[in-house]
Design an enzyme around this catalytic site. Structure first.
Site, PDB file in Angstrom:
ATOM      1  N   HIS A 121       0.713  -1.186  -0.370  1.00  0.00           N
ATOM      2  CA  HIS A 121      -0.169   0.215  -0.281  1.00  0.00           C
ATOM      3  C   HIS A 121       1.051   1.236  -0.180  1.00  0.00           C
ATOM      4  O   HIS A 121       2.130   1.097   0.652  1.00  0.00           O
ATOM      5  CB  HIS A 121      -0.592  -0.410   1.417  1.00  0.00           C
ATOM      6  N   ASP A 198       3.153  -4.951   8.205  1.00  0.00           N
ATOM      7  CA  ASP A 198       1.991  -3.884   7.765  1.00  0.00           C
ATOM      8  C   ASP A 198       0.608  -4.378   8.344  1.00  0.00           C
ATOM      9  O   ASP A 198      -0.020  -5.474   7.324  1.00  0.00           O
ATOM     10  CB  ASP A 198       2.195  -3.094   6.538  1.00  0.00           C
ATOM     11  N   GLN A 201      -4.351  -5.432   6.889  1.00  0.00           N
ATOM     12  CA  GLN A 201      -5.307  -5.954   5.450  1.00  0.00           C
ATOM     13  C   GLN A 201      -5.513  -6.960   7.100  1.00  0.00           C
ATOM     14  O   GLN A 201      -6.060  -8.092   6.651  1.00  0.00           O
ATOM     15  CB  GLN A 201      -5.175  -6.307   5.185  1.00  0.00           C
ATOM     16  N   LYS A 224     -10.216  -1.081  10.802  1.00  0.00           N
ATOM     17  CA  LYS A 224     -10.441  -2.783   9.681  1.00  0.00           C
ATOM     18  C   LYS A 224     -11.131  -3.474  10.169  1.00  0.00           C
ATOM     19  O   LYS A 224     -11.518  -4.481   9.904  1.00  0.00           O
ATOM     20  CB  LYS A 224      -9.182  -2.589   9.157  1.00  0.00           C
ATOM     21  N   CYS A 362      -5.442   2.575  -3.444  1.00  0.00           N
ATOM     22  CA  CYS A 362      -3.729   2.481  -2.694  1.00  0.00           C
ATOM     23  C   CYS A 362      -2.178   1.995  -3.153  1.00  0.00           C
ATOM     24  O   CYS A 362      -1.117   1.390  -2.431  1.00  0.00           O
ATOM     25  CB  CYS A 362      -3.691   3.417  -1.668  1.00  0.00           C
TER      26      CYS A 362
END
Length: 404
Positions: A121, A198, A201, A224, A362
């Site tokens: 991202h 990261d 997600q 999220k 993104c």
């Protein structure tokens, strides 16, 4: 087995109609919906204990502080961090990554290298580019293949004693690829590099165990995982958080201040300048409790069924191409219909009550790799159903007929 209808009843927004049609919400990769228990917790905070934290001797301040620090401990236990002070509240994943990248400006020098992956991202690309521009370090990219998987042999070749940081997502937001982060963490540590994962997600679908992973940093966003917007988490190993300078200066993050010199507070407060998003931090703990009540293994099993069902149904549509066919992936499908711009498809199916994401997500380098302007992305959550997938597929067929 999950009682999906009971779960769906927890989410008031799912009962509404959009453009006169029942809402089919397949944009969970962008943000999740919120259960009633989270909405109630937001109201409860403002009705009963609204006050600033860590600073007041009065009762409301103490109650708010206790609730905020209890949320920190919940998150510590959820990700299996060794210490609560390794859990830093931020405004989201982007803030978390920038805090680490800013800190590494005091460590990197010209000739050092930072590795990111082709699957990142923009939030896990741009801060490292900015860091390299400031320090003279070099940014290098771990390439991907046609299936949307990282080429690990190339990763091995890129690693060297010059590598000081590896930044990679746990799961790709654009393709759903689950990266082999255990392998990548081990390899990074073999050359003495730090590694940031990261998890924006990943955390909706699984429980990260940061001790078992042995990652140096793990970051994610509250919105999220059924929590509020404007709150996120930076986990960092204690030794790294002690080593890095604070990202922002102000109140709360200080031990002493004079016009001659300021000394910084102990962890976690060194990285939490100013009044935080108190309500969101507290309610993030509520959201995590809710998800753990359902069970992440149950969530993963059910979402895998949705992924397999949707993949099979979509591939029945002539001219539909899926991007991202990794062996290990989560409940995200990025695709296009031949000869049709993804934006046009998204606009038409919105009129039928269906929410998907269209564009580059993104993640422009991924789209450049495939030589496409973007994709239609359907991202499923544990409150979605196969009936909704059927409605989605029929809507796509209708859009295809209208646009070709």
């Amino acid at each position: 087995m999950l009682d999906i209808q009971k779960i769906r009843a927890d989410f008031p927004i799912l009962a509404q109609k959009v453009n006169g049609k029942p809402l089919v919400y397949f944009d969970n990769g962008a943000t999740s919906q919120k259960p009633q228990v989270v909405l109630d917790a937001i109201t409860k905070y403002y009705k009963e204990i609204n006050a600033n934290i860590h600073r007041g001797v009065h009762t409301l301040s103490q109650l708010a502080t206790d609730a905020y620090e209890e949320a920190r401990r919940k998150i510590q236990n959820h990700i299996h961090a060794q210490f609560a002070h390794e859990v830093i509240f931020t405004s989201g994943t982007t803030h978390s990554i920038n805090a680490v990248a800013n800190g590494f400006a005091s460590i990197l020098k010209a000739g050092d290298e930072v590795l990111v992956s082709a699957l990142e991202h923009h939030s896990n690309i741009v801060p490292w580019q900015m860091l390299c521009e400031r320090t003279g370090a070099t940014l290098k990219v771990i390439p991907m293949n046609e299936q949307g998987e990282l080429i690990l042999s190339e990763y091995d070749s890129l690693l060297s004693e010059k590598t000081k940081m590896v930044a990679v997502n746990h799961i790709s937001n654009a393709l759903g690829t689950i990266n082999p982060i255990e392998y990548m963490i081990e390899k990074a540590h073999q050359v003495g590099a730090a590694i940031l994962i990261d998890g924006a997600q990943a955390t909706p679908h699984l429980k990260p165990d940061v001790i078992a992973l042995d990652c140096d940093f793990y970051v994610f966003s509250g919105h999220k995982i059924c929590g509020p917007t404007g709150v996120g988490i930076l986990y960092g190993k204690e030794e790294w958080l002690q080593k890095l300078p604070p990202y922002q200066g102000g109140g709360e993050m200080i031990a002493t201040v004079s016009f001659e010199k300021t000394t910084y507070a102990d962890l976690p407060h060194k990285f939490e300048a100013g009044t935080p998003n108190i309500e969101a931090g507290i309610v993030l703990g509520t959201a995590i409790d809710y998800l753990n009540g359902i069970g992440f293994q149950n969530i993963a099993t059910y979402e895998q069924r949705l992924l397999e069902y949707a993949t099979a149904k979509l591939l029945e549509i002539e001219g539909l191409k899926i991007y991202g066919t990794a062996k290990e992936k989560t409940s995200v499908i990025s695709f296009n219909l031949e000869g049709i711009h993804p934006y046009d498809v998204g606009t038409i199916i919105d009129k039928l009550g269906i929410a998907v994401r269209t564009g580059h997500h993104c993640a422009q380098p991924i789209m450049d790799f495939y030589k496409i302007p973007g994709t239609i992305r359907a991202s499923f959550a544990f409150y979605n159903t196969t009936d909704e997938i059927d409605i989605f597929v029929e809507a796509l067929k209708k859009a295809q007929k209208m646009l070709l």
